[in-house]
Design a protein around this motif. Structure first.
Motif, PDB file in Angstrom:
ATOM      1  N   LYS A 272      63.317  24.302  19.902  1.00 10.65           N
ATOM      2  CA  LYS A 272      64.431  24.802  20.716  1.00 10.65           C
ATOM      3  C   LYS A 272      64.823  23.791  21.787  1.00 10.65           C
ATOM      4  O   LYS A 272      66.003  23.492  21.978  1.00 10.65           O
ATOM      5  CB  LYS A 272      64.040  26.135  21.363  1.00 10.65           C
ATOM      6  N   ALA A 273      63.821  23.246  22.486  1.00 10.98           N
ATOM      7  CA  ALA A 273      64.102  22.281  23.559  1.00 10.98           C
ATOM      8  C   ALA A 273      64.656  20.973  23.009  1.00 10.98           C
ATOM      9  O   ALA A 273      65.656  20.448  23.518  1.00 10.98           O
ATOM     10  CB  ALA A 273      62.829  22.021  24.365  1.00 10.98           C
ATOM     11  N   PHE A 274      64.019  20.429  21.970  1.00 11.27           N
ATOM     12  CA  PHE A 274      64.481  19.167  21.393  1.00 11.27           C
ATOM     13  C   PHE A 274      65.891  19.302  20.818  1.00 11.27           C
ATOM     14  O   PHE A 274      66.679  18.361  20.861  1.00 11.27           O
ATOM     15  CB  PHE A 274      63.526  18.707  20.295  1.00 11.27           C
TER      16      PHE A 274
ATOM     17  N   SER B 225      60.566  18.690  28.611  1.00  8.12           N
ATOM     18  CA  SER B 225      59.266  18.453  29.248  1.00  8.12           C
ATOM     19  C   SER B 225      58.216  19.365  28.638  1.00  8.12           C
ATOM     20  O   SER B 225      58.531  20.397  28.047  1.00  8.12           O
ATOM     21  CB  SER B 225      59.346  18.702  30.751  1.00  8.12           C
ATOM     22  N   MET B 226      56.955  19.001  28.811  1.00 11.14           N
ATOM     23  CA  MET B 226      55.864  19.828  28.292  1.00 11.14           C
ATOM     24  C   MET B 226      55.863  21.204  28.948  1.00 11.14           C
ATOM     25  O   MET B 226      55.477  22.190  28.333  1.00 11.14           O
ATOM     26  CB  MET B 226      54.524  19.113  28.479  1.00 11.14           C
ATOM     27  N   ASP B 227      56.318  21.277  30.186  1.00  8.34           N
ATOM     28  CA  ASP B 227      56.400  22.574  30.858  1.00  8.34           C
ATOM     29  C   ASP B 227      57.421  23.483  30.177  1.00  8.34           C
ATOM     30  O   ASP B 227      57.242  24.706  30.135  1.00  8.34           O
ATOM     31  CB  ASP B 227      56.770  22.393  32.336  1.00  8.34           C
ATOM     32  N   ASP B 228      58.498  22.883  29.651  1.00 11.07           N
ATOM     33  CA  ASP B 228      59.479  23.671  28.901  1.00 11.07           C
ATOM     34  C   ASP B 228      58.823  24.335  27.694  1.00 11.07           C
ATOM     35  O   ASP B 228      59.030  25.521  27.426  1.00 11.07           O
ATOM     36  CB  ASP B 228      60.634  22.782  28.408  1.00 11.07           C
ATOM     37  N   PHE B 229      58.031  23.555  26.960  1.00 12.13           N
ATOM     38  CA  PHE B 229      57.408  24.067  25.737  1.00 12.13           C
ATOM     39  C   PHE B 229      56.402  25.177  26.057  1.00 12.13           C
ATOM     40  O   PHE B 229      56.409  26.235  25.429  1.00 12.13           O
ATOM     41  CB  PHE B 229      56.678  22.953  24.971  1.00 12.13           C
TER      42      PHE B 229
ATOM     43  N   LYS C  63      53.707  15.152  23.934  1.00 14.20           N
ATOM     44  CA  LYS C  63      55.091  15.526  23.598  1.00 14.20           C
ATOM     45  C   LYS C  63      55.547  14.847  22.314  1.00 14.20           C
ATOM     46  O   LYS C  63      56.215  15.455  21.467  1.00 14.20           O
ATOM     47  CB  LYS C  63      56.031  15.172  24.754  1.00 14.20           C
ATOM     48  N   LYS C  64      55.196  13.576  22.156  1.00 14.21           N
ATOM     49  CA  LYS C  64      55.599  12.840  20.953  1.00 14.21           C
ATOM     50  C   LYS C  64      54.961  13.451  19.710  1.00 14.21           C
ATOM     51  O   LYS C  64      55.595  13.527  18.644  1.00 14.21           O
ATOM     52  CB  LYS C  64      55.206  11.372  21.078  1.00 14.21           C
ATOM     53  N   GLY C  65      53.701  13.888  19.828  1.00  6.67           N
ATOM     54  CA  GLY C  65      53.041  14.522  18.697  1.00  6.67           C
ATOM     55  C   GLY C  65      53.722  15.820  18.303  1.00  6.67           C
ATOM     56  O   GLY C  65      53.875  16.131  17.113  1.00  6.67           O
ATOM     57  N   LEU C  66      54.148  16.601  19.294  1.00 10.85           N
ATOM     58  CA  LEU C  66      54.874  17.838  19.012  1.00 10.85           C
ATOM     59  C   LEU C  66      56.215  17.522  18.373  1.00 10.85           C
ATOM     60  O   LEU C  66      56.632  18.182  17.411  1.00 10.85           O
ATOM     61  CB  LEU C  66      55.072  18.633  20.301  1.00 10.85           C
ATOM     62  N   PHE C  67      56.873  16.503  18.887  1.00 15.84           N
ATOM     63  CA  PHE C  67      58.172  16.112  18.318  1.00 15.84           C
ATOM     64  C   PHE C  67      58.033  15.712  16.859  1.00 15.84           C
ATOM     65  O   PHE C  67      58.836  16.110  16.010  1.00 15.84           O
ATOM     66  CB  PHE C  67      58.766  14.958  19.125  1.00 15.84           C
ATOM     67  N   ALA C  68      57.013  14.927  16.545  1.00 14.18           N
ATOM     68  CA  ALA C  68      56.782  14.496  15.159  1.00 14.18           C
ATOM     69  C   ALA C  68      56.558  15.696  14.255  1.00 14.18           C
ATOM     70  O   ALA C  68      57.035  15.731  13.110  1.00 14.18           O
ATOM     71  CB  ALA C  68      55.585  13.553  15.095  1.00 14.18           C
ATOM     72  N   ALA C  69      55.838  16.704  14.759  1.00  9.39           N
ATOM     73  CA  ALA C  69      55.587  17.911  13.963  1.00  9.39           C
ATOM     74  C   ALA C  69      56.873  18.692  13.742  1.00  9.39           C
ATOM     75  O   ALA C  69      57.104  19.256  12.659  1.00  9.39           O
ATOM     76  CB  ALA C  69      54.543  18.781  14.657  1.00  9.39           C
ATOM     77  N   VAL C  70      57.726  18.744  14.751  1.00  9.91           N
ATOM     78  CA  VAL C  70      59.014  19.429  14.614  1.00  9.91           C
ATOM     79  C   VAL C  70      59.889  18.717  13.584  1.00  9.91           C
ATOM     80  O   VAL C  70      60.521  19.359  12.733  1.00  9.91           O
ATOM     81  CB  VAL C  70      59.741  19.495  15.978  1.00  9.91           C
ATOM     82  N   VAL C  71      59.921  17.393  13.647  1.00  7.44           N
ATOM     83  CA  VAL C  71      60.709  16.621  12.673  1.00  7.44           C
ATOM     84  C   VAL C  71      60.203  16.889  11.258  1.00  7.44           C
ATOM     85  O   VAL C  71      60.998  17.065  10.330  1.00  7.44           O
ATOM     86  CB  VAL C  71      60.651  15.114  12.999  1.00  7.44           C
ATOM     87  N   SER C  72      58.878  16.929  11.082  1.00  9.87           N
ATOM     88  CA  SER C  72      58.307  17.191   9.757  1.00  9.87           C
ATOM     89  C   SER C  72      58.685  18.579   9.265  1.00  9.87           C
ATOM     90  O   SER C  72      58.981  18.767   8.074  1.00  9.87           O
ATOM     91  CB  SER C  72      56.775  17.067   9.813  1.00  9.87           C
TER      92      SER C  72
ATOM     93  N   LYS D 185      54.144  28.997  17.841  1.00 12.13           N
ATOM     94  CA  LYS D 185      54.842  29.209  19.113  1.00 12.13           C
ATOM     95  C   LYS D 185      55.244  27.878  19.745  1.00 12.13           C
ATOM     96  O   LYS D 185      56.360  27.729  20.250  1.00 12.13           O
ATOM     97  CB  LYS D 185      53.954  29.991  20.077  1.00 12.13           C
ATOM     98  N   LEU D 186      54.333  26.927  19.727  1.00 15.11           N
ATOM     99  CA  LEU D 186      54.639  25.621  20.303  1.00 15.11           C
ATOM    100  C   LEU D 186      55.710  24.891  19.509  1.00 15.11           C
ATOM    101  O   LEU D 186      56.600  24.248  20.086  1.00 15.11           O
ATOM    102  CB  LEU D 186      53.362  24.772  20.381  1.00 15.11           C
TER     103      LEU D 186
END
Length: 212
Positions: free
Chosen positions: A23-25, A34-38, A56-65, A16-17
């Motif tokens: 979607k946001a990125f 923002s983290m509130d968006d997620f 947020k950066k950790g989530l972004f890295a996971a999305v990129v992967s 879900k995250l």
């Protein structure tokens, strides 16, 4: 009602995250998200985000992967559908460049990725691509399709060219038009690696002449 296994609940929360972050990125970009968006999109708390991804950066890295893995699978499919090893190699390289026209890949992978994750991430992310391309060129060389070039050196040069082409497309005002120019030029570049037909037949011609 039976309790769900913990691993399923963890996987669901992460999924879900990831979906909310992606979607946001992909729509408003890393800086504006923002983290509130997620958390609002996923129906979860900030605590869940911190627990699974750190920030947020950790989530972004996971999305990129996640996107990178999907791109790799798509390229494998393109290569598998080609009629021969050379066409598979060329079509795979072209497909990577062509993916840069897709808005999500443009923004997340080619625009925000290097800026947010830094040079070390880019070096690490490309190392696997270079290794695979080196293997491909070694095999094509062994098959007599590619000229006598150093596989790793050639792979590094081609990887750099394809990455630069993808970033050029991603930052262009006309991604579709830029993609067509980049792919055409890259295919011409790859053609220069091929052993020409007359180089294949030359030894046989010389042998025939020696018996005349």
């Amino acid at each position: 009602m039976a309790h769900r296994p913990r691993r399923e609940m963890i996987a669901e929360t992460r999924g879900k995250l990831l979906a909310a972050g992606r979607k946001a990125f992909g729509t408003i970009g890393y800086a504006e998200a923002s983290m509130d968006d997620f958390t609002a999109e996923a129906g979860l708390t900030r605590g869940a985000l911190y627990h699974h991804f750190g920030d947020k950066k950790g989530l972004f890295a996971a999305v990129v992967s996640e996107i990178d893995a999907e791109m790799t699978k798509r390229l494998e499919d393109v290569t598998a559908q080609a009629g021969d090893s050379w066409r598979g190699f060329v079509d795979g390289c072209a497909a990577y460049i062509e993916m840069a026209v897709e808005p999500e890949i443009q923004r997340i992978v080619h625009c925000d990725g290097p800026a947010v994750l830094g040079p070390s991430w880019l070096t690490t992310s490309q190392s696997g691509c270079i290794a695979c391309m080196t293997d491909d060129i070694s095999r094509l060389k062994a098959e007599g399709i590619v000229r006598d070039v150093d596989p790793e050196a050639t792979a590094r040069l081609l990887n750099g060219a394809s990455l630069h082409a993808a970033q050029w497309i991603a930052g262009s005002d006309d991604p579709e038009g830029t993609s067509k120019k980049a792919v055409a030029a890259f295919r011409a570049l790859l053609d220069g690696l091929r052993v020409e037909a007359d180089e294949h037949v030359a030894p046989a011609v010389e042998t025939a002449a020696s018996y005349s």
